[in-house]
Design a protein around this motif. Sequence first.
Motif, mmCIF file in Angstrom:
data_model
loop_
_atom_site.group_PDB
_atom_site.id
_atom_site.type_symbol
_atom_site.label_atom_id
_atom_site.label_comp_id
_atom_site.label_asym_id
_atom_site.label_seq_id
_atom_site.Cartn_x
_atom_site.Cartn_y
_atom_site.Cartn_z
ATOM 1 N N ASN A 1 -54.741 -34.068 0.371
ATOM 2 C CA ASN A 1 -54.055 -34.936 -0.602
ATOM 3 C C ASN A 1 -53.929 -36.372 -0.130
ATOM 4 O O ASN A 1 -53.868 -37.290 -0.949
ATOM 5 C CB ASN A 1 -52.674 -34.384 -0.943
ATOM 6 C CG ASN A 1 -52.766 -33.159 -1.827
ATOM 7 O OD1 ASN A 1 -53.674 -33.043 -2.629
ATOM 8 N ND2 ASN A 1 -51.842 -32.249 -1.670
ATOM 9 N N ARG A 2 -53.866 -36.579 1.169
ATOM 10 C CA ARG A 2 -53.706 -37.945 1.703
ATOM 11 C C ARG A 2 -54.973 -38.439 2.399
ATOM 12 O O ARG A 2 -54.967 -39.470 3.032
ATOM 13 C CB ARG A 2 -52.522 -37.986 2.678
ATOM 14 C CG ARG A 2 -51.190 -37.840 1.991
ATOM 15 C CD ARG A 2 -50.820 -39.070 1.163
ATOM 16 N NE ARG A 2 -50.583 -40.182 2.049
ATOM 17 C CZ ARG A 2 -51.171 -41.369 1.950
ATOM 18 N NH1 ARG A 2 -52.000 -41.630 0.981
ATOM 19 N NH2 ARG A 2 -50.911 -42.323 2.814
ATOM 20 N N ASN B 1 -46.395 -23.805 2.303
ATOM 21 C CA ASN B 1 -45.663 -23.173 1.213
ATOM 22 C C ASN B 1 -44.184 -23.436 1.435
ATOM 23 O O ASN B 1 -43.703 -23.334 2.565
ATOM 24 C CB ASN B 1 -45.911 -21.664 1.176
ATOM 25 C CG ASN B 1 -47.364 -21.337 0.892
ATOM 26 O OD1 ASN B 1 -47.954 -21.873 -0.019
ATOM 27 N ND2 ASN B 1 -47.935 -20.462 1.694
ATOM 28 N N ILE C 1 -43.322 -25.261 -3.603
ATOM 29 C CA ILE C 1 -44.634 -25.803 -3.228
ATOM 30 C C ILE C 1 -45.500 -24.645 -2.763
ATOM 31 O O ILE C 1 -45.068 -23.819 -1.955
ATOM 32 C CB ILE C 1 -44.502 -26.842 -2.092
ATOM 33 C CG1 ILE C 1 -43.684 -28.041 -2.558
ATOM 34 C CG2 ILE C 1 -45.879 -27.287 -1.595
ATOM 35 C CD1 ILE C 1 -43.381 -29.048 -1.466
ATOM 36 N N LYS C 2 -46.731 -24.592 -3.246
ATOM 37 C CA LYS C 2 -47.655 -23.537 -2.844
ATOM 38 C C LYS C 2 -48.961 -24.166 -2.378
ATOM 39 O O LYS C 2 -49.577 -24.952 -3.088
ATOM 40 C CB LYS C 2 -47.925 -22.583 -4.002
ATOM 41 C CG LYS C 2 -48.858 -21.439 -3.617
ATOM 42 C CD LYS C 2 -48.924 -20.399 -4.713
ATOM 43 C CE LYS C 2 -49.872 -19.276 -4.372
ATOM 44 N NZ LYS C 2 -49.462 -18.470 -3.258
ATOM 45 N N LEU D 1 -49.838 -26.476 -0.226
ATOM 46 C CA LEU D 1 -49.988 -27.926 -0.124
ATOM 47 C C LEU D 1 -50.875 -28.261 1.068
ATOM 48 O O LEU D 1 -50.631 -27.814 2.186
ATOM 49 C CB LEU D 1 -48.617 -28.597 0.047
ATOM 50 C CG LEU D 1 -48.634 -30.094 0.340
ATOM 51 C CD1 LEU D 1 -49.209 -30.870 -0.830
ATOM 52 C CD2 LEU D 1 -47.243 -30.581 0.680
ATOM 53 N N ASP D 2 -51.906 -29.033 0.825
ATOM 54 C CA ASP D 2 -52.825 -29.476 1.868
ATOM 55 C C ASP D 2 -52.631 -30.983 2.039
ATOM 56 O O ASP D 2 -53.214 -31.784 1.308
ATOM 57 C CB ASP D 2 -54.259 -29.143 1.464
ATOM 58 C CG ASP D 2 -55.269 -29.406 2.569
ATOM 59 O OD1 ASP D 2 -54.981 -30.217 3.480
ATOM 60 O OD2 ASP D 2 -56.357 -28.811 2.516
ATOM 61 N N VAL D 3 -51.776 -31.362 2.995
ATOM 62 C CA VAL D 3 -51.459 -32.778 3.204
ATOM 63 C C VAL D 3 -52.718 -33.549 3.595
ATOM 64 O O VAL D 3 -52.954 -34.654 3.104
ATOM 65 C CB VAL D 3 -50.349 -32.957 4.268
ATOM 66 C CG1 VAL D 3 -50.097 -34.416 4.562
ATOM 67 C CG2 VAL D 3 -49.079 -32.262 3.811
ATOM 68 N N LEU E 1 -52.028 -25.234 5.383
ATOM 69 C CA LEU E 1 -51.517 -25.145 4.022
ATOM 70 C C LEU E 1 -50.027 -24.841 4.096
ATOM 71 O O LEU E 1 -49.597 -23.977 4.856
ATOM 72 C CB LEU E 1 -52.250 -24.067 3.235
ATOM 73 C CG LEU E 1 -53.764 -24.271 3.121
ATOM 74 C CD1 LEU E 1 -54.385 -23.135 2.321
ATOM 75 C CD2 LEU E 1 -54.098 -25.613 2.490
ATOM 76 N N SER F 1 -59.815 -30.490 5.518
ATOM 77 C CA SER F 1 -58.873 -29.877 4.583
ATOM 78 C C SER F 1 -58.836 -28.354 4.762
ATOM 79 O O SER F 1 -59.720 -27.766 5.379
ATOM 80 C CB SER F 1 -59.224 -30.250 3.150
ATOM 81 O OG SER F 1 -60.500 -29.779 2.820
ATOM 82 N N ALA G 1 -42.890 -35.070 -1.140
ATOM 83 C CA ALA G 1 -42.739 -34.220 -2.325
ATOM 84 C C ALA G 1 -41.346 -34.495 -2.868
ATOM 85 O O ALA G 1 -40.349 -34.164 -2.232
ATOM 86 C CB ALA G 1 -42.897 -32.752 -1.961
#
Length: 176
Positions: A161-162, A144, A153-154, A156-158, A142, A138, A171
Amino acid sequence: TGFTIRLKAPDTTGTYTFAVRMVRDGVEWFGPTFSKTITVVDGYRKMINVGGNSLTDEKGYHWLADQPYTSGSWGYTGSSTVLSTTSSITVADKYNRYGSSQYKTLRKGTMFGYRFDNVPNGTYKVTLFFADHESTSSSQNLINVDIEGYEAIKALDVYKNRCGRFKAMIAEDIFV
């Protein structure tokens, strides 16, 4: 005191009337009826296979080929690179409305975007699709996203999160 009622407009074009009225003790109607009629029209819709060619996914949705922006049309702007994978992409049930083919390519960069000309005025729902092809932990990629000057979106760590790479994420319900 009051009530807040939130409705989702139908996806199918047509005219719809919604009516609300109070009921006392589950038996007797009382008070005025509130009704609202809406018309759902064919909207401006672009489904873009970012970084890739046009395709029809496993669910039958047609995705347009990515393209550079030209005046009067749409496309990507700025400096970016395209990555692709032959690895399978895992799509969780909650993201399963669409197939997985469109996750095989992506566009990556620090300052790039998409521009769409000739879009009629109105409110639009934007849905973005993500898959991380590169990260091994992770916080490595990132994301944005700004839409019409709004930070949608700020950071976001795919991957986080997944729970890994090669997993799809959507999203949804970004209204602009």
